[in-house]
Design an enzyme around this catalytic site. Structure first.
Site: not given
Ligand SMILES: CC(=O)CC(=O)SCCNC(=O)CCNC(=O)[C@H](O)C(C)(C)COP(=O)(O)OP(=O)(O)OC[C@H]1O[C@@H](n2cnc3c(N)ncnc32)[C@H](O)[C@@H]1OP(=O)(O)O
Ligand SMILES: NC(=O)C1=CN([C@@H]2O[C@H](COP(=O)(O)OP(=O)(O)OC[C@H]3O[C@@H](n4cnc5c(N)ncnc54)[C@H](O)[C@@H]3O)[C@@H](O)[C@H]2O)C=CC1
Length: 297
Positions: A134, A155, A167, A205
């Site tokens: 993450s 990701h 990602e 994130n």
């Protein structure tokens, strides 16, 4: 053979063959990644450290697909064709058969580095090594292997079958070939890839988890109830889920790990985790995966 045909053949041969994936971690994300890969024709080894975790992951996949078939959202034959493509395993040596490994184990750098170091001695020379981290440094994970050029951040987002984004994060040593293979894999999985330079929290994130953390601070300060905070954001900002329900879906342990990474790597107090978040994790209230977080499941 004409030059064009030769180039075409050369290019075709250059295109990496990707048919078998080895997914490490049969939890929230590993299970979702295995679902999407099997539905897209891949053979998927789903690995974890205990049989009960592998079984739980496989059971979750069958349950999700049975629900979708019952709701008429998936054809039974698609489910029946995809299920045999997912092979639960406790043997990391099965990774020798993989074209791509996708690691989705716990958000802990030492654990990820130890996994990648073991993989190093097992996988074929051409195998791509992807981490679903993450927020952790792909460069730091890659430094555990002899071929850091083969390591890339891939990701996915939760729930994997429903979220279109991947990602792609290049580490300092990620080669162009590995990056291109990651992009091709993202497309084969029906996802939209956004290329992100390695920076703490990447894109989503860095924005989303501090928002969730702020919601936890508000709950801690008594600004509103958990239901009130989530209803306000669903109706006031048109979010599909409130931030606290989303934290329960992600996992409070994952949210805390991301906030701690942002605080440590960005070096700013604004990323400090809400004490209530830490207290919940210490109490084992991790959200959906433990049956209780801010809400009960
Ligand atoms: C932490 C990281 O590193 C990165 C991240 O992933 S950050 C998190 C990113 N994800 C999000 O922001 C998700 C936001 N939420 C949504 O988009 C939507 O609520 C959703 C796609 C999850 C569900 O969409 P929906 O159509 O409104 O709901 P619906 O399809 O009826 O499903 C509803 C339920 O199933 C869950 N769900 C839906 N599809 C699912 C799937 N394939 N697998 C698991 N759970 C699923 C929903 O969470 C919800 O749970 P409850 O029924 O227990 O309330
Ligand atoms: N939960 C989320 O919304 C998202 C999480 N991620 C990342 O994906 C990774 C996994 O997260 P989750 O699936 O949520 O966690 P999880 O807690 O649901 O699953 C983690 C799994 O890893 C296994 N595991 C632990 N140590 C291991 C080891 N040494 N070798 C192999 N498996 C091991 C555990 O047994 C567990 O089954 C983390 O890096 C997380 O940050 C990425 C995107 C979204």
């Amino acid at each position: 053979m004409e030059t064009g045909q030769v180039n075409e053949r050369f290019h075709a041969e250059k295109e990496m063959v990707m048919e078998t994936l080895f997914v490490i971690g049969a939890g929230t994300m590993g299970g979702g990644i295995a679902q999407v890969a099997a539905l897209n024709g891949f053979t998927v080894y789903l690995y974890d450290i205990k049989q009960e975790f592998v079984d739980k992951g496989l059971k979750g996949i069958v349950g999700a697909w049975d629900k979708l078939v019952a709701r008429g959202k998936m054809a039974a034959e698609d489910r029946d064709a995809a299920l045999p493509r997912i092979i639960g395993t406790l043997d990391m040596r099965d990774a020798a058969k993989a074209d791509v490994v996708i690691e989705a184990a716990v958000e802990d750098l030492d654990v990820k580095r130890s996994i990648f170091s073991k993989l190093s001695g097992i996988v074929s020379p051409g195998c791509i090594l992807a981490t679903n981290t993450s927020s952790l440094s792909v460069t730091a994970v890659a430094s555990a292997v002899g071929r850091p050029d083969k390591v890339v951040g891939l990701h996915f987002f939760n729930p994997v079958p429903r979220m279109a984004l991947i990602e792609i994060i290049r580490g300092a040593a990620t080669s162009d070939e590995t990056y291109e293979a990651a992009k091709a894999l993202s497309e084969r999985l029906g996802k939209t890839a956004v290329t992100v330079n390695e920076y703490p929290g990447f894109v989503v994130n860095r924005i989303l988890i501090p928002m969730i953390n702020e919601a936890v601070f508000m709950l801690q300060e008594g600004v509103a109830s958990a239901e009130g905070i989530d209803t306000a954001m669903k109706l006031g900002a048109n979010h599909p889920m409130g931030p606290l329900a989303l934290a329960d879906l992600i996992g409070l342990d994952v949210c805390l790990a991301i906030m701690e990474l942002l605080r440590d790597e960005m070096g700013e107090g604004k990323y400090r985790p809400a004490p209530l978040l830490r207290k919940m994790v210490r109490a084992g209230k991790l959200g959906r995966k433990s049956g209780e977080g801010f809400f009960r499941y």
